[in-house]
Write an enzyme that holds these catalytic residues in place. Structure first.
Site, short mmCIF file in Angstrom:
data_model
loop_
_atom_site.label_atom_id
_atom_site.label_comp_id
_atom_site.label_asym_id
_atom_site.label_seq_id
_atom_site.Cartn_x
_atom_site.Cartn_y
_atom_site.Cartn_z
N ASP A 1 -16.80 18.20 -16.88
CA ASP A 1 -17.11 16.76 -16.87
C ASP A 1 -17.32 16.22 -18.27
O ASP A 1 -16.99 15.06 -18.55
CB ASP A 1 -18.37 16.51 -16.03
CG ASP A 1 -18.05 16.48 -14.54
OD1 ASP A 1 -16.97 16.94 -14.17
OD2 ASP A 1 -18.89 16.00 -13.76
N CYS B 1 -24.10 23.43 -19.46
CA CYS B 1 -24.95 22.76 -20.46
C CYS B 1 -26.43 22.92 -20.13
O CYS B 1 -26.84 22.85 -18.98
CB CYS B 1 -24.55 21.30 -20.57
SG CYS B 1 -22.84 21.09 -21.08
N GLU C 1 -18.35 9.25 -13.68
CA GLU C 1 -19.69 9.26 -14.24
C GLU C 1 -19.75 8.33 -15.45
O GLU C 1 -18.78 8.21 -16.19
CB GLU C 1 -20.09 10.67 -14.68
CG GLU C 1 -20.39 11.60 -13.52
CD GLU C 1 -20.91 12.94 -13.98
OE1 GLU C 1 -20.84 13.24 -15.19
OE2 GLU C 1 -21.41 13.70 -13.13
N CYS D 1 -19.87 25.03 -12.84
CA CYS D 1 -20.10 23.63 -13.19
C CYS D 1 -20.14 22.68 -11.99
O CYS D 1 -20.02 23.09 -10.85
CB CYS D 1 -19.08 23.20 -14.23
SG CYS D 1 -19.41 23.95 -15.85
N ASP D 2 -20.22 21.40 -12.31
CA ASP D 2 -20.69 20.35 -11.41
C ASP D 2 -20.10 20.34 -10.01
O ASP D 2 -20.80 20.40 -9.01
CB ASP D 2 -20.44 18.98 -12.04
CG ASP D 2 -21.15 18.81 -13.37
OD1 ASP D 2 -21.28 19.81 -14.10
OD2 ASP D 2 -21.56 17.70 -13.69
N LYS D 3 -18.78 20.22 -9.91
CA LYS D 3 -18.14 20.07 -8.60
C LYS D 3 -17.75 21.40 -8.00
O LYS D 3 -17.38 21.47 -6.83
CB LYS D 3 -16.90 19.17 -8.70
CG LYS D 3 -17.11 17.89 -9.47
CD LYS D 3 -18.31 17.11 -9.00
CE LYS D 3 -18.66 15.98 -9.94
NZ LYS D 3 -19.04 16.39 -11.29
N SER E 1 -24.06 10.60 -14.90
CA SER E 1 -24.13 12.02 -15.20
C SER E 1 -25.52 12.56 -14.91
O SER E 1 -26.52 11.84 -14.97
CB SER E 1 -23.80 12.24 -16.68
OG SER E 1 -24.23 13.51 -17.11
#
Length: 551
Positions: A78, A191, A443, A119-121, A468
């Protein structure tokens, strides 16, 4: 075993012949087949080390006499996709990941699954796919990045985004920005703050589908490999006992998950991902919606001040006691008799948890905030709900009334901010960025980071897009209905008064009914030319308050 579909009997001789080409011997056909979904890629920092995690998982599977088969899913960073057309593909990638896990596992009749997301998704996408299968499943998340150090202070990716705003307003030099850029992200891992990736890793552990301490163990910590080996062994136990994913992901487990989210002050993206995962659990009558998030937020206090809401990192949280420490702290708010992947209940897992650092994980009696990290706002602007990370909003901005400045894309608002056209007191409206309107629900990290870096504090943002996990400040996203679906955000004009009342959960556009009706009758949505996957996604995606699931 499910794998008998491809390996047992005379009719399966052709299938066995193909499997022998992959290296299987006679004895291997007696073993459970374990699928290992790995999201390794060498362009996403959270995923560049996942081959060694997969190898460790395989070692554990083989040790318990299983046969591991690794396959890959996609991953989008992202941070790299941010503030350009690439971000439109981030949330839609969740659906591709889910379909990949479902397709490969069904196509090859795996007896169990190990998911290796970071990570995110990727975390929710893999879980959605696994939920459709409802076979024994366990997750080992890749781990967080070590925080960077700049001028003696801990820094991360968000520090760099905010520094761009600081540079644009003359607060720092280009050399300082360059030096920060070089050290903020020191290596592998997601992160280092409590952004979406690490929030989802923590919640996966809280739901009982990762081993204890997995969610906060850093990517570079040798214990992450040890957890991966143990994960490989544990999936074999789950297969032997036939403990299915739905046995662990119950309605009470989702309640616990949201409670931990509120205690941590996690990313607002969880209000998309947790309902989407619950939607795939077909064996339970689950009702996981925005109202449940708000209900639990009023009951569970915010007890950890982790970046972006505070200065602590995932490393600090881990050293303070990790997710077991948070679970132990709010144990009275949880269902603790639930089974987890290691065969023990939450209560049993917490029995020996002690030495919790109360500077990092505060007690219920001494919370950071009395309510949970996320609040759900409703009103004429968001009758179906909108989302704000209230834990990252300064006290003096929990209530704000201001005049609107309206933008039809993220690019427009970023240009206005960096050119100094935004004033204290403004409410920035960013629309046509929702699941359908974007499409893809981008985002908005660039505008929020630019404002923070330029030290503009008395400005609020509202959008039908999303923010985000690294966003801080009065930023309200997920406005439903979105602009393209004729939500009132579509009729706001420059200068309109908007009232934001986070404590009382209100988001109101101050227009009378006659004017609202008049503007709605004249609506003319901007047209966007779409092709490929986004064209398909726009036709199928639901609203943000439903988790942006595909229908």
């Amino acid at each position: 075993m499910k794998s008998d579909n491809i390996k047992k009997g005379v009719k399966r001789a052709p299938h066995r012949s193909l499997l022998r080409a992959c290296g299987l011997k006679d004895d291997d056909f007696k073993k459970p087949f374990i699928g290992i979904a790995n999201s390794f890629t060498d362009i996403v920092p959270g995923h560049i080390h996942l081959r060694k995690i997969a190898d460790a998982v395989k070692e554990g599977v083989r040790e318990k006499n299983g046969y591991p088969f690794e396959f890959n899913t996609m991953a989008i960073c992202d941070g790299i996709a941010m503030n350009h057309e690439g971000m439109k593909y981030s949330l839609p990638s969740r659906e591709i990941i889910a379909a990949t896990v479902e397709s490969v596992a069904k196509g090859h009749s795996f007896d169990g699954l190990v998911l290796i997301p970071s990570c995110d998704k990727v975390v929710p996408g893999m879980l959605m796919g696994a939920a459709r299968l409802n076979i024994p499943t366990i997750v080992v998340t890749g781990g967080a990045m070590v925080p960077g150090i700049y001028k003696g202070e801990k820094v991360d990716l968000i520090s760099v985004y905010e520094a761009v705003g600081s540079y644009s307003s003359g607060l720092i030099s280009e050399k300082e920005l360059y030096e920060l850029e070089k050290c903020a992200c020191p290596g592998e891992g997601s992160c280092s703050g409590l952004f979406t990736a690490n929030t989802m890793a923590c919640l996966t552990e809280a739901m009982g589908i990762s081993l204890p301490y997995c969610g906060t163990t850093l990517a570079t910590d040798k214990k992450k490999v040890e957890i991966a080996i143990e994960t490989g062994k544990t999936i074999m136990d789950l297969v032997e006992k036939q403990i299915l994913l739905s046995d662990i992901l119950t309605d009470k487990a989702f309640n616990n998950c949201i409670a931990i989210d509120m205690a941590l002050g996690g990313s607002t993206n969880t209000t998309l991902h947790i309902p989407a995962i619950a939607n795939e659990i077909k064996t339970n009558d689950l009702e996981v919606d925005l109202d449940l998030f708000d209900k639990i937020s009023r009951e569970v206090p915010h007890i950890c001040s982790i970046s972006p809401a505070g200065n602590d990192t995932i490393l600090d949280l881990h050293n303070a006691g990790g997710i077991p420490g948070v679970l132990k702290t709010i144990e009275s708010k949880l269902y603790t008799n639930l089974i987890t992947v290691n065969g023990k209940t939450i209560e049993e897992n917490l029995k020996n948890v002690q030495d919790i650092d109360r500077k990092i994980i505060r007690s219920i009696d001494n919370p950071v905030h009395n309510e949970g990290g996320i609040a759900i706002l409703k009103g004429n602007l968001s009758p179906n709900g909108s989302v704000v990370k209230q834990a990252a909003v300064d006290e003096d901005m929990l209530y704000h009334k201001g005049h609107a400045k309206v933008f039809n894309s993220e690019e427009e608002v970023v240009e206005s901010i960096l050119n100094g056209w935004i004033e204290e007191g403004d409410i920035l409206v960013i629309r046509y960025e929702g699941p359908k309107g974007g499409p893809g629900m981008r985002e908005m990290l660039n505008p929020t980071s630019a404002l923070a870096g330029m030290s503009i504090k008395k400005v609020a943002l509202i959008t039908d897009g999303r923010f985000s996990g690294g966003t801080r400040g009065p930023c309200i996203g997920h406005i439903s209905p979105e602009a393209i679906e004729n939500g009132l955000i579509s009729i706001i004009e420059n200068g309109d008064l908007i009232e934001i009342d986070i404590k009382n959960r209100k988001l109101e556009l101050e227009l009378d009914d006659v004017e609202i009706k008049n503007r709605v009758s004249k609506l003319n949505h901007p047209k966007k030319e779409l092709s490929g996957w986004l064209n398909v996604y726009q036709k199928l995606v639901s609203s943000a308050d439903k988790g942006a699931i595909l229908k």
